[in-house]
Design a protein around this motif. Structure first.
Motif, short mmCIF file in Angstrom:
data_model
loop_
_atom_site.label_atom_id
_atom_site.label_comp_id
_atom_site.label_asym_id
_atom_site.label_seq_id
_atom_site.Cartn_x
_atom_site.Cartn_y
_atom_site.Cartn_z
N ARG A 86 3.06 -1.16 -11.57
CA ARG A 86 3.26 -0.32 -10.38
C ARG A 86 4.66 0.28 -10.36
O ARG A 86 4.84 1.47 -10.06
N ARG A 138 -0.75 4.53 -3.43
CA ARG A 138 -1.93 4.94 -4.16
C ARG A 138 -2.28 3.86 -5.19
O ARG A 138 -1.46 3.02 -5.51
N TYR A 139 -3.50 3.90 -5.68
CA TYR A 139 -4.03 2.87 -6.57
C TYR A 139 -4.16 3.34 -8.01
O TYR A 139 -4.57 2.56 -8.88
N ARG A 140 -3.82 4.59 -8.25
CA ARG A 140 -4.09 5.14 -9.59
C ARG A 140 -3.10 6.23 -9.93
O ARG A 140 -2.67 6.99 -9.06
N LEU A 190 -4.55 2.13 -13.50
CA LEU A 190 -5.03 1.73 -12.17
C LEU A 190 -4.43 0.39 -11.81
O LEU A 190 -3.94 -0.36 -12.66
N ALA A 218 -4.76 -3.23 -9.15
CA ALA A 218 -5.67 -4.06 -8.37
C ALA A 218 -4.97 -5.33 -7.92
O ALA A 218 -3.97 -5.75 -8.50
N VAL A 250 -1.22 -4.02 -5.39
CA VAL A 250 -1.39 -2.91 -4.45
C VAL A 250 -1.51 -3.35 -2.99
O VAL A 250 -1.45 -2.51 -2.09
N HIS A 251 -1.68 -4.62 -2.72
CA HIS A 251 -1.74 -5.06 -1.33
C HIS A 251 -1.20 -6.48 -1.22
O HIS A 251 -1.54 -7.36 -2.01
N ASP A 281 -11.53 -5.91 -5.36
CA ASP A 281 -11.02 -4.81 -6.18
C ASP A 281 -11.59 -4.88 -7.59
O ASP A 281 -12.05 -3.87 -8.16
N GLU A 327 -10.00 4.06 -5.38
CA GLU A 327 -9.00 4.03 -4.31
C GLU A 327 -9.61 4.41 -2.97
O GLU A 327 -9.30 3.81 -1.93
N ARG A 365 -11.51 1.12 -1.90
CA ARG A 365 -10.82 -0.15 -1.78
C ARG A 365 -9.55 -0.09 -0.94
O ARG A 365 -9.17 -1.10 -0.33
N ARG A 366 -8.87 1.03 -0.90
CA ARG A 366 -7.63 1.06 -0.12
C ARG A 366 -7.89 0.85 1.37
O ARG A 366 -7.15 0.10 2.04
#
Length: 544
Positions: free
Chosen positions: A193, A291-293, A298, A300, A304-305, A321, A346, A349-350
């Protein structure tokens, strides 16, 4: 670029439960996958302790649910949550929860869609990871598992990703790999990330927490307080009995230089073996990636969270995810997936992560509320003290109980509005935290139902797309032809199940590989081709 130029179809950075689960699912879908982990082996510490109902349903479909249960609490072990002075006194309050065996009996006796197929399971991360590693390494085709290998740089272009990784055995050797896609499952401090320049936004607590990990062979057997899983102390802090009931975690904001052995003895209230193994420092976060991508890379899981552990939504959201992303990567790599297939990851799942962050914060608010109601009368003898303790206990049950009853957040998330889900008027991507309201609207995971012959509905559904005909008479030729022309796999399951039809308000369903409903109808659709294009990511819209 030729096929031979790729070492792997997918490289996964980070071999926690999320990365390993994705690796297994990808390998079983025929995707050449390598997972790398910078640590020399699986996690030594029990960071998480609860695999929720949806995660256990996923592991059931993967065929490993019983092996996971064997590593955790036995089915008859009490699952209550208690408020105590010490572990050597009667509790001040007790929140009763059915044990796994009782929950299974309830599942067996219920057929209205309000209960998941699998109960949750208390099982520590340092127990579940070795099993997932074994399954990935020894039982899954198309997989390569590498420990002691840390991702150092990534470079992507239109056709693939070049990954450089350094061995962590002290040799300093750098290896280079080429893959079609890279997935970062490398945690809250994700290197992937950061290299993409993607920020986490949200809030963090102003204070650090300590997780004191210790072993005791006799604590659980000798304690006077009733058997359970979580114990909150009147004087502060909480204790979690891990799956073995010989390993425990004590959670507290006390400073790092605290004499934790002394603190534990005071909280336990009697002399027993205490072997402190490790003290982890962590900070509660409620944060979400922008963003996830980024192209062919990508993200997961915790990369991302980040959620507060209250409610057990961290790892479990990451498992969701993994299962959403793995089949979409497989469809894209196998060539039948349209451009919207990966784009939908995204999109779907976001919002789930955002909702679960809200749920985690809501649960944390409840856990923080009851200590604020402790008064000096709680410590007094006589009627005044008894009344104060009774009020405190009632507040604990009501407020602290939030974090232990979030079955709606766990299983009822909806992908309504996704580009892969048919539109129905009034269908909104909203779900409740604390209860399951069964329905069959597109976007939801199809609820657990028992069939007339005693089988579970989820058990008869395929690993790929499933056309579920609940009348047994539906003419599926056009839809089968559309799937065949695209090249996407489809199973057709024909059943005559009036009760399921009535509960789900439909007779025909198109289900995705993750068991979420892509479309439902009451008969033959006029636009079968459009439904198939929509569900496989080729962008055709469909309105019911």
């Amino acid at each position: 670029m030729s096929e031979e130029a790729f070492d792997f179809d997918v490289i996964i950075a980070g071999a926690g439960p999320v990365g390993l689960t994705m690796t297994i699912d990808l390998g079983r879908r025929g995707i050449r996958t390598m997972i790398m982990e910078r640590d020399p082996s699986t996690a030594p510490w029990p960071k998480m302790d609860r695999s929720n109902a949806r995660t256990m349903e996923i592991y059931r479909r993967m065929g490993i649910v019983d092996r996971i249960r064997a590593l955790g609490y036995p089915g008859d072990n009490p699952m209550d949550v208690l408020l105590v002075r010490t572990m050597n006194e009667p509790p001040l309050a007790q929140i009763a929860f059915p044990c796994v065996d009782e929950k299974r009996a309830l599942v067996a006796a219920t057929n209205d869609g309000t209960i998941p197929l699998e109960p949750y399971q208390l099982v520590s991360q340092n127990a579940i990871e070795p099993l997932l590693r074994e399954v990935a390494e020894s039982e899954t085709p198309n997989t390569t598992v590498r420990y002691g290998l840390e991702l150092s740089s990534i470079e992507q272009d239109e056709t693939g990703v070049t990954v450089k990784a350094q061995r962590t055995d002290g040799s300093g050797e750098v290896e280079t790999f080429r893959a079609r896609y890279l997935v970062g499952c490398d945690g809250g401090r994700s290197t992937v990330r950061k290299q993409l320049g993607i920020r986490l936004t949200g809030v963090s607590a102003p204070v650090d927490m300590r997780q004191v990990i210790f072993k005791s062979k006799d604590l659980y057997d000798r304690m006077a307080v009733p058997k359970g899983r979580h114990y909150s102390f009147l004087s502060g802090g909480s204790l979690v009995a891990q799956g073995s009931r010989q390993e425990f975690t004590f959670h507290t904001p006390l400073p790092e230089d605290t004499d934790f052995r002394k603190v534990l003895r005071e909280h336990i209230g009697f002399d027993c073996e205490i072997d402190i193994e490790h003290v982890l420092t962590w900070r509660p976060h409620l944060r979400l990636a922008e963003r996830y991508r980024e192209g062919r890379v990508l993200l997961a899981g915790d990369s991302v969270h980040l959620v507060i552990p209250t409610g057990g939504l961290g790892m479990n959201t990451g498992i969701g995810d993994a299962i959403d992303l793995s089949w979409k990567l497989a469809g894209t790599i196998h060539g039948w997936g349209g451009s919207e297939l990966l784009n939908s990851y995204e999109l779907e799942r976001r919002p789930v992560a955002q909702r679960n962050i809200e749920a985690s914060g809501w649960a944390a608010d409840g856990a923080a509320y009851w200590p604020a109601t402790i008064t000096r009368e709680v410590y007094e003898f006589g009627p005044v003290g008894e009344a104060a303790r009774e009020r405190l206990g009632a507040t604990f049950v009501r407020q602290h109980g939030r974090m232990h009853g979030m079955v709606g957040a766990e299983t009822c998330y909806s992908y309504a509005g996704s580009t892969l889900v048919a539109h129905e008027p009034g269908n909104m991507p909203h779900w409740e935290f604390s209860r399951i309201v069964p329905h069959g609207r597109p976007g939801i995971r199809i609820p657990h139902m028992w069939l007339k012959d005693g089988r579970a509905l989820q058990d008869v559904l395929g690993d790929d797309y499933t056309l579920l005909d609940l009348t047994g008479t539906y003419d599926s030729a056009e839809m089968e032809s559309a799937f065949a022309e695209i090249g996407a796999p489809l199973d057709v399951v024909r059943l005559d199940e009036p009760h399921v039809r009535d509960t789900l308000k439909g007779s025909v369903f198109l289900l995705r590989p993750d068991l979420h409903i892509a479309w439902r109808g009451r008969g033959y659709p006029e636009k079968a081709w459009d439904i198939v294009r929509l569900a496989t990511g080729h962008g055709a819209g469909y309105d019911a």
